[in-house]
Design a protein around this motif. Structure first.
Motif, PDB file in Angstrom:
ATOM      1  N   LYS A 187       0.837  -1.211   0.000  1.00  0.00           N
ATOM      2  CA  LYS A 187       0.000   0.000   0.000  1.00  0.00           C
ATOM      3  C   LYS A 187       0.869   1.258   0.000  1.00  0.00           C
ATOM      4  O   LYS A 187       0.581   2.242  -0.700  1.00  0.00           O
ATOM      5  N   SER A 188       1.971   1.227   0.768  1.00  0.00           N
ATOM      6  CA  SER A 188       2.877   2.376   0.819  1.00  0.00           C
ATOM      7  C   SER A 188       3.493   2.654  -0.547  1.00  0.00           C
ATOM      8  O   SER A 188       3.634   3.817  -0.961  1.00  0.00           O
ATOM      9  N   ASN A 189       3.859   1.599  -1.267  1.00  0.00           N
ATOM     10  CA  ASN A 189       4.433   1.781  -2.609  1.00  0.00           C
ATOM     11  C   ASN A 189       3.408   2.357  -3.585  1.00  0.00           C
ATOM     12  O   ASN A 189       3.718   3.242  -4.393  1.00  0.00           O
ATOM     13  N   PHE A 190       2.177   1.835  -3.512  1.00  0.00           N
ATOM     14  CA  PHE A 190       1.121   2.386  -4.361  1.00  0.00           C
ATOM     15  C   PHE A 190       0.926   3.876  -4.077  1.00  0.00           C
ATOM     16  O   PHE A 190       0.780   4.697  -4.993  1.00  0.00           O
ATOM     17  N   ASP A 191       0.914   4.241  -2.782  1.00  0.00           N
ATOM     18  CA  ASP A 191       0.676   5.637  -2.400  1.00  0.00           C
ATOM     19  C   ASP A 191       1.776   6.556  -2.930  1.00  0.00           C
ATOM     20  O   ASP A 191       1.509   7.696  -3.320  1.00  0.00           O
ATOM     21  N   ARG A 192       3.028   6.058  -2.937  1.00  0.00           N
ATOM     22  CA  ARG A 192       4.123   6.874  -3.492  1.00  0.00           C
ATOM     23  C   ARG A 192       3.862   7.190  -4.968  1.00  0.00           C
ATOM     24  O   ARG A 192       4.017   8.333  -5.417  1.00  0.00           O
ATOM     25  N   ALA A 193       3.481   6.169  -5.699  1.00  0.00           N
ATOM     26  CA  ALA A 193       3.215   6.372  -7.127  1.00  0.00           C
ATOM     27  C   ALA A 193       1.975   7.238  -7.353  1.00  0.00           C
ATOM     28  O   ALA A 193       1.932   8.055  -8.281  1.00  0.00           O
ATOM     29  N   LEU A 194       0.955   7.082  -6.497  1.00  0.00           N
ATOM     30  CA  LEU A 194      -0.264   7.880  -6.631  1.00  0.00           C
ATOM     31  C   LEU A 194      -0.010   9.360  -6.360  1.00  0.00           C
ATOM     32  O   LEU A 194      -0.787  10.223  -6.771  1.00  0.00           O
ATOM     33  N   LYS A 195       1.094   9.657  -5.667  1.00  0.00           N
ATOM     34  CA  LYS A 195       1.486  11.049  -5.438  1.00  0.00           C
ATOM     35  C   LYS A 195       2.313  11.607  -6.603  1.00  0.00           C
ATOM     36  O   LYS A 195       2.760  12.749  -6.566  1.00  0.00           O
ATOM     37  N   GLY A 206      15.223 -14.838  -1.094  1.00  0.00           N
ATOM     38  CA  GLY A 206      16.267 -15.820  -0.799  1.00  0.00           C
ATOM     39  C   GLY A 206      17.619 -15.321  -1.303  1.00  0.00           C
ATOM     40  O   GLY A 206      17.827 -14.141  -1.572  1.00  0.00           O
ATOM     41  N   THR A 207      18.550 -16.246  -1.464  1.00  0.00           N
ATOM     42  CA  THR A 207      19.915 -15.858  -1.836  1.00  0.00           C
ATOM     43  C   THR A 207      20.135 -15.771  -3.335  1.00  0.00           C
ATOM     44  O   THR A 207      21.095 -15.180  -3.792  1.00  0.00           O
ATOM     45  N   SER A 208      19.252 -16.375  -4.119  1.00  0.00           N
ATOM     46  CA  SER A 208      19.508 -16.423  -5.559  1.00  0.00           C
ATOM     47  C   SER A 208      18.368 -15.887  -6.414  1.00  0.00           C
ATOM     48  O   SER A 208      18.442 -15.940  -7.629  1.00  0.00           O
ATOM     49  N   HIS A 209      17.315 -15.447  -5.743  1.00  0.00           N
ATOM     50  CA  HIS A 209      16.147 -15.005  -6.517  1.00  0.00           C
ATOM     51  C   HIS A 209      15.906 -13.516  -6.250  1.00  0.00           C
ATOM     52  O   HIS A 209      15.828 -13.093  -5.096  1.00  0.00           O
ATOM     53  N   ARG A 210      15.783 -12.748  -7.308  1.00  0.00           N
ATOM     54  CA  ARG A 210      15.630 -11.307  -7.155  1.00  0.00           C
ATOM     55  C   ARG A 210      14.709 -10.764  -8.254  1.00  0.00           C
ATOM     56  O   ARG A 210      14.768 -11.202  -9.399  1.00  0.00           O
ATOM     57  N   ARG A 211      13.863  -9.776  -7.849  1.00  0.00           N
ATOM     58  CA  ARG A 211      12.956  -9.137  -8.814  1.00  0.00           C
ATOM     59  C   ARG A 211      13.021  -7.616  -8.645  1.00  0.00           C
ATOM     60  O   ARG A 211      13.096  -7.118  -7.524  1.00  0.00           O
ATOM     61  N   ASN A 212      12.985  -6.918  -9.783  1.00  0.00           N
ATOM     62  CA  ASN A 212      12.898  -5.451  -9.765  1.00  0.00           C
ATOM     63  C   ASN A 212      11.456  -5.028 -10.035  1.00  0.00           C
ATOM     64  O   ASN A 212      10.811  -5.536 -10.964  1.00  0.00           O
ATOM     65  N   HIS A 213      10.965  -4.080  -9.212  1.00  0.00           N
ATOM     66  CA  HIS A 213       9.609  -3.533  -9.375  1.00  0.00           C
ATOM     67  C   HIS A 213       9.732  -2.090  -9.875  1.00  0.00           C
ATOM     68  O   HIS A 213      10.395  -1.276  -9.231  1.00  0.00           O
ATOM     69  N   TYR A 214       9.070  -1.801 -10.986  1.00  0.00           N
ATOM     70  CA  TYR A 214       9.083  -0.445 -11.545  1.00  0.00           C
ATOM     71  C   TYR A 214       7.683   0.148 -11.402  1.00  0.00           C
ATOM     72  O   TYR A 214       6.702  -0.385 -11.936  1.00  0.00           O
ATOM     73  N   PHE A 215       7.586   1.267 -10.647  1.00  0.00           N
ATOM     74  CA  PHE A 215       6.301   1.912 -10.378  1.00  0.00           C
ATOM     75  C   PHE A 215       6.211   3.223 -11.170  1.00  0.00           C
ATOM     76  O   PHE A 215       7.165   4.003 -11.207  1.00  0.00           O
ATOM     77  N   SER A 216       5.050   3.441 -11.790  1.00  0.00           N
ATOM     78  CA  SER A 216       4.835   4.676 -12.557  1.00  0.00           C
ATOM     79  C   SER A 216       3.370   5.097 -12.424  1.00  0.00           C
ATOM     80  O   SER A 216       2.469   4.271 -12.566  1.00  0.00           O
TER      81      SER A 216
END
Length: 735
Positions: A187-195, A206-216
């Motif tokens: 919810k905090s991430n959504f609110d940042r983008a909504l502003k 974990g140690t080997s799995h990673r994801r990037n989230h791009y908010f616009s």
């Protein structure tokens, strides 16, 4: 899950960029159904923002255009660009020709959509790249209440695997998350983008799995209405590189081919990124700081807004001046927002050149100023002409006295010179009068210009050069007197600028389509008359004032010459413009070409006296005019009666209809019936009544069209005894 969710997400994600384009952007299906239009397409058709979606394109184009679209575009099975011209509008009376560049979007050998863009800009790859996004990217969008508005298969599978839920269109993206801490974080991430913030986050799984989230943020009409989220699996570095590269290529297609200047600026306002338009328009090699490009008078305002932007307040539509690469002053409109790159603040700035818009806006303001002056000028000129009737009329009476010594003749000659100057000034004031009609007839412009040159340069040491690049038989619909005044003003200014030495060039040529567009002219055939001097030029600080009424740099000037000339051009459906530098000044007069035949020129009448039986009935409420007119009629032995009130004149005429041969009516009276209303009444009493219409508003539409209304002739104020006699003779000669 909603159909075409990939396309929906792309549309919302890219909407802000494409709505900033000057042209049309459309996406239509293979059978013509509209899936997307940008705001400029909607404005062109005066449509609500969402109205065209789901409607077939055939509603907005002609039948012939739809047939052509079907043959050229709908049958296309390649991604090659195609050019097509469509007749587009809301009805067949409003169709306009618009050129589109088209491409079919193909995936797995299947045509998905057709993209149409009305300007030749290379953005078509953008849609193809996004629609065929690799499957390791999950993406979704939510509205401002966190409800899903779109998502792709990858996101649906992720939600099922992580939270064990089958998400649906309209479901709340926060509610479906089981962990309370994760609810708060999401919810905090959504609110940042909504502003309005654009940002990226990395999620370690974990140690080997990673994801990037791009908010616009998703924006519509400047308001944030939702959020787009792209989730890129970067566990496999090779896959990550390919995905990121594809995204960057797509963004680059937008940035590099945008007509707007797009740049990233660090906290010192030094660019860390520039698109092609920015590089072409701005010289950061010579002036590395953006503020160095800003006009000195606008820097304080610009710096205040930049400081606010770095504090988190986005800049929206800030208009100011900058110096471009050639050191020309241009107006730009700036939108900017703050982002963070590796923990450091930067601004993403999009600047649009609106110099042409400001120029049009300034010209519209100038026209409104002239319009507001017209009410005042018309009233002053009317009263002035009434006063001049007494001066001109009495002077003409003195001229015909039998006994007059040389001194008296000199005095009368001086009075006539002063009266003529006063008449010219009143004529200039009437040029501004709202609603006044010009007496326009098909004329040979070259003959009028030649006549003006001979008059202006007679007795001067300066030379003139005439260059004619059009047919000598070219016809323009002109008011000869007004156009002659315009040229006289321009030549006088040019001669004074050159201090009566050198050469002034007049060039006449046909206007190209490119110049018509540049000067914002209607789609007609135009000629342009250039008047070129090699004087010191007009100082830059007063160039925006020279067409303003009463602005002058001359000690004895009225300040009406150029403003009158500007208004004369407008009333001829043309335009007067100029360019000036230290090497000289060029005025450009644009006039539409006429397709009518030239009428015979008026021949000058000879003065004469008349034998007159009968009386004249007069309506005029100005006492000075009454006395002067009465003396002139007494001098030529014509009986008359004068009324100040239309009702009384009508009553008297009804009882004495056979006594009066001619009626003279002033159009404008302070009280009671106007001259026009009085004419309507007496013409009912006697349909054959011979009426002369008179007015201090010599350019009143009634004066220009007197014959169509039923008047026998006109008597513009001020007038001499000879002009009065001529009007009476003309009236009684009508059968």
């Amino acid at each position: 899950m909603p159909r075409d969710s990939t396309l929906d997400t792309v549309i919302k994600f890219m909407k802000q960029i494409f709505d900033m384009e000057a042209g049309h952007v459309l996406i239509i299906s293979i059978n013509g159904m509209i899936h997307f239009t940008n705001s400029n397409f909607n404005k062109f058709l005066d449509l609500p923002m969402r109205n065209p979606i789901g409607i077939n394109i055939h509603k907005y184009i002609s039948a012939e255009s739809f047939k052509q679209l079907s043959e050229v575009v709908f049958n296309s099975n390649t991604e090659d660009e195609t050019e097509i011209v469509l007749h587009i509008g809301k009805s067949n009376k409003e169709y306009k020709k618009i050129k589109y560049i088209c491409r079919s979007i193909i995936s797995e050998n299947k045509v998905l959509y057709h993209v149409l863009i009305s300007e030749n800009i290379n953005k078509l790859n953008l849609f193809s790249d996004f629609i065929k996004t690799p499957q390791n990217i999950a993406f979704f969008s939510v509205d401002n209440e966190y409800n899903f508005t779109s998502f792709n298969d990858r996101q649906a599978k992720t939600m099922k695997a992580v939270w064990g839920v089958d998400i649906e269109f309209g479901a709340n993206a926060v509610d479906v998350i089981g962990n309370e801490n994760d609810k708060i974080r999401v919810k905090s991430n959504f609110d940042r983008a909504l502003k309005g913030e654009v940002f990226a986050l990395t999620q370690e799984l974990g140690t080997s799995h990673r994801r990037n989230h791009y908010f616009s943020p998703i924006k519509e009409n400047g308001k944030v209405i939702g959020v787009n989220v792209f989730i890129v699996d970067v566990s496999d570095h090779q896959k990550h590189d390919l995905t990121l590269q594809k995204l960057l290529i797509s963004y680059e297609a937008v940035h590099e081919n945008s007509l707007d200047m797009i740049m990233n600026l660090d906290e010192d306002l030094v660019p860390t990124f520039q698109n092609r338009s920015s590089q072409e328009n701005m010289n950061f090699d010579k002036y590395p700081n953006f503020i160095d490009h800003v006009h000195e008078e606008d820097r304080e305002l610009f710096q205040e807004e930049i400081d606010k932007c770095f504090d988190g307040e986005a800049i929206k539509g800030l208009v100011f001046r900058i110096y471009d690469k050639s050191h020309n002053i241009i107006y730009i409109q700036l939108n900017a927002t703050k982002i963070e790159v590796e923990g450091k603040k930067q601004l993403v700035a999009i600047a649009r050149d609106i110099t042409l818009n400001k120029k049009i806006e300034f010209e519209q303001l100038r026209e409104r100023n002239l319009e507001s002056l017209s009410f005042l000028a018309g009233g002053i000129a009317h009263d002035f002409n009434n006063i001049l009737v007494s001066i001109v009329g009495n002077t003409s009476l003195l001229e015909i006295q039998d006994v007059m010594d040389d001194t008296a003749k000199e005095i009368i000659a001086d009075i006539k010179i002063a009266s003529n100057r006063a008449k010219d000034l009143a004529s200039q004031l009437l040029t501004f009068s709202k609603g006044g009609d010009l007496v326009r007839r098909p004329r040979n412009l070259i003959a009028i210009i030649t006549e003006s040159i001979n008059l202006a340069f007679s007795g001067k040491a300066i030379n003139s050069e005439l260059i004619v690049e059009i047919s000598k038989n070219t016809v323009i619909d002109l008011d000869k007197g007004q156009i002659t005044n315009l040229f006289n003003n321009l030549y006088i200014n040019a001669i004074q600028a050159m201090k009566n030495r050198g050469i002034i060039t007049t060039r006449i040529y046909r206007v190209s389509r490119e110049e018509m567009i540049k000067e914002n002219l209607d789609e007609k055939d135009y000629i342009c008359v250039e008047i070129i001097d090699k004087g010191p030029g007009i100082p830059e600080d007063i160039q925006n004032k020279i067409f303003s009424p009463f602005f002058t740099t001359k000690s004895k000037g009225t300040g009406l010459g150029l403003s009158m000339s500007y208004n004369i051009a407008i009333k001829h459906n043309g335009k007067l413009n100029f360019r000036s530098s230290s090497e000289g000044t060029t005025f450009y007069l644009y006039l539409p070409i006429s397709h009518r035949k030239i009428v015979e020129e008026d021949h000058k009448r000879e003065d004469y006296y008349i034998n007159f039986d009968g009386k004249i009935l007069i309506l005029d409420d100005d006492k000075e005019v009454q006395r002067t007119l009465s003396k002139m009629l007494d001098r030529i032995n014509i009986g008359h009666k004068i009324f100040s009130n239309g009702d009384r004149l009508i009553k008297h005429y009804k009882k004495n209809i056979n006594k009066y041969t001619v009626v003279i009516l002033d159009l404008t009276l302070k009280t009671g019936k106007s001259g026009m209303d009085t004419y309507d009444e007496i013409s009912k009493i006697n349909p054959d009544v011979k009426v002369i219409v008179s007015s201090g508003y010599s350019n009143d539409p009634i004066m220009s069209n007197y014959a169509r209304i039923g008047f026998k002739t006109v008597l513009p104020k001020p007038y001499s005894i000879d002009e009065l006699i001529h009007a009476i003779q003309t009236a009684i000669s009508h059968i």
